[in-house]
Design a protein around this motif. Structure first.
Motif, PDB file in Angstrom:
ATOM      1  N   THR A  98       0.853  -1.184   0.000  1.00 59.64           N
ATOM      2  CA  THR A  98       0.000   0.000   0.000  1.00 59.64           C
ATOM      3  C   THR A  98       0.889   1.233   0.000  1.00 59.64           C
ATOM      4  OG1 THR A  98      -0.139   0.028   2.420  1.00 59.64           O
ATOM      5  CG2 THR A  98      -1.885  -1.136   1.223  1.00 59.64           C
ATOM      6  N   LEU A  99       0.385   2.282  -0.627  1.00 58.87           N
ATOM      7  CA  LEU A  99       1.092   3.542  -0.706  1.00 58.87           C
ATOM      8  C   LEU A  99       0.077   4.643  -0.459  1.00 58.87           C
ATOM      9  CD1 LEU A  99       3.814   4.932  -1.357  1.00 58.87           C
ATOM     10  CD2 LEU A  99       3.031   5.060  -3.731  1.00 58.87           C
ATOM     11  N   ASN A 100       0.315   5.429   0.596  1.00 62.15           N
ATOM     12  CA  ASN A 100      -0.618   6.490   0.979  1.00 62.15           C
ATOM     13  C   ASN A 100      -2.037   5.956   1.165  1.00 62.15           C
ATOM     14  OD1 ASN A 100       1.484   8.394   0.753  1.00 62.15           O
ATOM     15  ND2 ASN A 100       1.090   8.641  -1.429  1.00 62.15           N
ATOM     16  N   GLY A 101      -2.127   4.762   1.747  1.00 60.68           N
ATOM     17  CA  GLY A 101      -3.421   4.173   2.054  1.00 60.68           C
ATOM     18  C   GLY A 101      -4.091   3.457   0.904  1.00 60.68           C
ATOM     19  N   ARG A 102      -3.448   3.392  -0.262  1.00 66.94           N
ATOM     20  CA  ARG A 102      -4.044   2.739  -1.429  1.00 66.94           C
ATOM     21  C   ARG A 102      -3.187   1.562  -1.868  1.00 66.94           C
ATOM     22  NH1 ARG A 102      -5.035   6.909  -6.091  1.00 66.94           N
ATOM     23  NH2 ARG A 102      -5.972   5.031  -6.961  1.00 66.94           N
ATOM     24  N   ARG A 103      -3.862   0.479  -2.266  1.00 63.36           N
ATOM     25  CA  ARG A 103      -3.127  -0.656  -2.813  1.00 63.36           C
ATOM     26  C   ARG A 103      -2.578  -0.293  -4.187  1.00 63.36           C
ATOM     27  NH1 ARG A 103      -3.357  -5.362  -0.202  1.00 63.36           N
ATOM     28  NH2 ARG A 103      -4.940  -5.671   1.404  1.00 63.36           N
ATOM     29  N   ILE A 104      -1.348  -0.722  -4.466  1.00 61.87           N
ATOM     30  CA  ILE A 104      -0.745  -0.450  -5.762  1.00 61.87           C
ATOM     31  C   ILE A 104      -0.120  -1.719  -6.313  1.00 61.87           C
ATOM     32  CG2 ILE A 104      -0.253   1.949  -5.136  1.00 61.87           C
ATOM     33  CD1 ILE A 104       2.689   1.139  -4.884  1.00 61.87           C
ATOM     34  N   ASN A 105       0.107  -1.708  -7.632  1.00 66.01           N
ATOM     35  CA  ASN A 105       0.786  -2.838  -8.269  1.00 66.01           C
ATOM     36  C   ASN A 105       2.272  -2.785  -7.944  1.00 66.01           C
ATOM     37  OD1 ASN A 105      -1.620  -3.492  -9.594  1.00 66.01           O
ATOM     38  ND2 ASN A 105      -1.124  -2.213 -11.353  1.00 66.01           N
ATOM     39  N   THR A 106       2.835  -3.915  -7.627  1.00 64.26           N
ATOM     40  CA  THR A 106       4.286  -4.018  -7.524  1.00 64.26           C
ATOM     41  C   THR A 106       4.750  -5.223  -8.317  1.00 64.26           C
ATOM     42  OG1 THR A 106       4.204  -5.349  -5.491  1.00 64.26           O
ATOM     43  CG2 THR A 106       4.409  -2.965  -5.234  1.00 64.26           C
ATOM     44  N   LEU A 107       5.912  -5.087  -8.921  1.00 64.08           N
ATOM     45  CA  LEU A 107       6.555  -6.204  -9.583  1.00 64.08           C
ATOM     46  C   LEU A 107       7.486  -6.835  -8.558  1.00 64.08           C
ATOM     47  CD1 LEU A 107       8.028  -6.269 -13.165  1.00 64.08           C
ATOM     48  CD2 LEU A 107       9.257  -7.279 -11.260  1.00 64.08           C
ATOM     49  N   ALA A 108       7.204  -8.091  -8.207  1.00 65.12           N
ATOM     50  CA  ALA A 108       7.932  -8.743  -7.114  1.00 65.12           C
ATOM     51  C   ALA A 108       8.903  -9.775  -7.679  1.00 65.12           C
ATOM     52  CB  ALA A 108       6.950  -9.416  -6.157  1.00 65.12           C
ATOM     53  N   LEU A 109      10.189  -9.636  -7.311  1.00 70.41           N
ATOM     54  CA  LEU A 109      11.238 -10.558  -7.714  1.00 70.41           C
ATOM     55  C   LEU A 109      11.696 -11.352  -6.495  1.00 70.41           C
ATOM     56  CD1 LEU A 109      13.451  -8.023  -9.714  1.00 70.41           C
ATOM     57  CD2 LEU A 109      11.736  -9.557 -10.681  1.00 70.41           C
ATOM     58  N   PHE A 110      11.879 -12.642  -6.660  1.00 72.61           N
ATOM     59  CA  PHE A 110      12.455 -13.470  -5.593  1.00 72.61           C
ATOM     60  C   PHE A 110      13.533 -14.338  -6.205  1.00 72.61           C
ATOM     61  CE2 PHE A 110      12.959 -17.216  -2.959  1.00 72.61           C
ATOM     62  CZ  PHE A 110      13.096 -16.641  -1.705  1.00 72.61           C
ATOM     63  N   ALA A 111      14.745 -14.246  -5.676  1.00 74.08           N
ATOM     64  CA  ALA A 111      15.888 -14.935  -6.277  1.00 74.08           C
ATOM     65  C   ALA A 111      16.547 -15.894  -5.298  1.00 74.08           C
ATOM     66  CB  ALA A 111      16.920 -13.916  -6.760  1.00 74.08           C
ATOM     67  N   SER A 112      16.988 -17.052  -5.823  1.00 69.92           N
ATOM     68  CA  SER A 112      17.726 -18.048  -5.052  1.00 69.92           C
ATOM     69  C   SER A 112      18.464 -18.957  -6.047  1.00 69.92           C
ATOM     70  CB  SER A 112      16.766 -18.880  -4.218  1.00 69.92           C
ATOM     71  OG  SER A 112      17.417 -19.973  -3.624  1.00 69.92           O
ATOM     72  N   PRO A 113      19.749 -19.266  -5.838  1.00 69.71           N
ATOM     73  CA  PRO A 113      20.606 -18.672  -4.807  1.00 69.71           C
ATOM     74  C   PRO A 113      21.252 -17.387  -5.311  1.00 69.71           C
ATOM     75  CG  PRO A 113      21.800 -20.356  -5.994  1.00 69.71           C
ATOM     76  CD  PRO A 113      20.423 -20.336  -6.595  1.00 69.71           C
ATOM     77  N   ILE A 114      21.880 -16.645  -4.444  1.00 72.03           N
ATOM     78  CA  ILE A 114      22.569 -15.412  -4.779  1.00 72.03           C
ATOM     79  C   ILE A 114      24.019 -15.523  -4.335  1.00 72.03           C
ATOM     80  CG2 ILE A 114      22.776 -12.970  -4.162  1.00 72.03           C
ATOM     81  CD1 ILE A 114      20.619 -13.315  -6.135  1.00 72.03           C
ATOM     82  N   GLY A 115      24.929 -15.130  -5.209  1.00 73.50           N
ATOM     83  CA  GLY A 115      26.342 -15.150  -4.848  1.00 73.50           C
ATOM     84  C   GLY A 115      26.787 -13.821  -4.266  1.00 73.50           C
ATOM     85  N   THR A 116      28.038 -13.715  -3.938  1.00 75.84           N
ATOM     86  CA  THR A 116      28.537 -12.520  -3.258  1.00 75.84           C
ATOM     87  C   THR A 116      28.625 -11.315  -4.184  1.00 75.84           C
ATOM     88  OG1 THR A 116      30.795 -13.240  -3.725  1.00 75.84           O
ATOM     89  CG2 THR A 116      29.845 -13.863  -1.591  1.00 75.84           C
TER      90      THR A 116
END
Length: 241
Positions: A98-116
């Motif tokens: 939510t942003l300023n009380g309103r739901r908004i679209n977000t592009l969500a990334l989830f990564a595994s595994p991650i190196g240094t």
């Protein structure tokens, strides 16, 4: 003070800078209303300021949940994955933010595994490099992460080969809530490179340097002329599509 228009155009003031701009609407001496030929933003004389198409992540013609995508794969329309090749990334839309009380679209990334030395992010390309050469542009977006690692942006200029800018650090990741990040930069002027309006483009990328498995969510990506980040422009779904 009264402002005179030399081309019978309705004039408007930029509320941020105070400068006078043509609106792209004309009235002739007989009172007929027409469309002018002025061009002052990414959509020519239409009045829209955001050069980014689908910056609100409304359009997902390839699906809203993507598993095990690789670098360069399309996500939401016009955006591709910009991540280290060692990362396995899942992508989806999110309605939990939510942003300023309103739901908004977000592009969500989830990564595994991650190196240094790995990174996680997105990129988009804007056709015809000549539209942006020599201009001062401001990129703004919201992001939330499960890591406080730095978030940075860069741009790439392509005429016949790609030339990337240095990384522009916009701040550390905010674990608690969506945070607005901005970056202002001036694109180098055209210097006689071999040029094609069809093949040239400006690439904009948003990344977070990662050392652990985790997520990054991004929302409301906007690129506009000038040195000030103005509020995000909401455009009709049909126009974005």
């Amino acid at each position: 003070p009264r402002v005179a228009s030399t081309d019978n155009a309705i004039v408007r003031f930029d509320g941020t800078t105070g400068t006078v701009q043509n609106s792209g609407v004309t009235i002739d001496d007989n009172g007929n209303i027409g469309i002018g030929t002025q061009s002052f933003n990414g959509f020519g004389g239409s009045g829209f300021k955001n050069y980014i198409i689908n910056g609100n992540f409304d359009v997902w013609q390839r699906g809203t949940t993507l598993i095990n995508v690789v670098r360069g794969s399309f996500l939401a329309d016009r955006f591709v994955l910009n991540a280290d090749g060692n990362a396995t990334v899942s992508v989806n839309t999110s309605t939990e933010d939510t942003l300023n009380g309103r739901r908004i679209n977000t592009l969500a990334l989830f990564a595994s595994p991650i190196g240094t030395t790995s990174y996680l992010g997105i990129a988009t390309r804007l056709e015809d490099m000549m539209k942006y050469a020599g201009k001062t542009l401001t990129l703004s977006f919201y992001a939330i992460s499960d890591s406080s690692a730095p978030i940075y942006v860069y741009y790439g200029r392509y005429y016949t080969s790609m030339v990337y800018s240095s990384a522009i650090i916009v701040g550390n990741g905010n674990v608690g809530s969506l945070t607005k990040y901005t970056a202002t930069f001036t694109v180098p002027p055209y210097a006689g490179e071999s040029y094609s309006s069809v093949n040239s483009f400006l690439e904009i990328a948003i990344r977070q340097q990662r050392t652990t498995i985790g997520s990054l969510r991004i929302a409301q990506v906007q690129l506009e002329e000038g040195s000030i980040a103005t509020p995000f422009e909401q455009r009709p779904y049909g126009l974005e599509l």
